[in-house]
Structure formats: C-alpha cells, structure tokens
Design a protein around this motif. Structure first.
Motif, short mmCIF file in Angstrom:
data_model
loop_
_atom_site.label_atom_id
_atom_site.label_comp_id
_atom_site.label_asym_id
_atom_site.label_seq_id
_atom_site.Cartn_x
_atom_site.Cartn_y
_atom_site.Cartn_z
N LYS A 93 -5.37 4.17 -12.26
CA LYS A 93 -5.89 5.29 -11.45
C LYS A 93 -6.37 6.44 -12.35
O LYS A 93 -7.39 7.05 -12.06
N ASP B 19 1.29 5.27 -6.64
CA ASP B 19 0.52 5.28 -7.89
C ASP B 19 -0.56 6.36 -7.84
O ASP B 19 -0.74 7.12 -8.80
N GLY C 199 -0.46 0.62 -12.46
CA GLY C 199 -1.27 1.22 -11.40
C GLY C 199 -1.62 2.67 -11.69
O GLY C 199 -2.75 3.11 -11.44
N ASP D 269 0.84 1.36 -4.06
CA ASP D 269 -0.50 1.90 -4.29
C ASP D 269 -0.60 3.40 -4.00
O ASP D 269 -1.16 4.16 -4.79
N GLU E 104 0.83 -1.21 0.00
CA GLU E 104 0.00 0.00 0.00
C GLU E 104 0.86 1.25 0.00
O GLU E 104 0.62 2.19 -0.76
#
Length: 87
Positions: free
Chosen positions: A60, A30, A56, A27, A23
């Motif tokens: 997004k 990203d 990613g 994440d 994360e």
C-alpha cells in the motif's frame, strides 16, 4: 497449532464470507496502517505490526495512492439482537 486453527476457520466459511472477512481483518487494516504511517511526522518512522500485515502495508505504501479512511473508520450501528447479546 495456529495454522490448524486458521484452517478450521477457513473451512467453516464459504468463499464470500472468507473474502469479506479478509477485507475487514487484513486489507482494511493494511490500508489504515499504511495511511497512518505515510502521514507520520519525521524522516524515520518505526511501526510495530503483525507479520500478517507487513507485506500488505508495504504494498500500500509503495502504490502511493491516496487512501480514503472515512469508510474504514465508520462503525455501523449494531443490530438490535447484537445489543441484546452484548448487554
């Protein structure tokens, strides 16, 4: 060789640690990069990103949701033990 190192790191982490690490390192970055790319001025934007972030970031951007960066940009204060070690 890099894959071998990644495999060792993943093996040494339990699943919860791995999820949190992903994360933070993947994440959230990203999301941050996607938001900054979408907010950039101009008709064309060139962004140089690592291969691990490409899919990613594209995802997004295509999701087109408003990404809130305040929680990502917040840097929590380091615990006292970390301050001692870092000094």
């Amino acid at each position: 060789m890099i894959q071998h190192i990644k495999d060792k790191v993943i093996i040494s982490l339990n699943s919860q640690e791995y999820i949190r690490l992903k994360e933070v390192l993947i994440d959230e970055r990203d999301s941050y990069l996607a938001k900054k790319i979408k907010e950039s001025d101009g008709e064309k934007v060139v962004a140089v990103v690592g291969a691990g972030h490409l899919n990613g970031i594209i995802k997004k951007i295509k999701e087109d949701e408003d990404i809130e960066l305040s929680s990502i940009e917040f840097i929590p204060e380091a615990p006292h033990i970390a301050k001692i070690i870092l000094c």
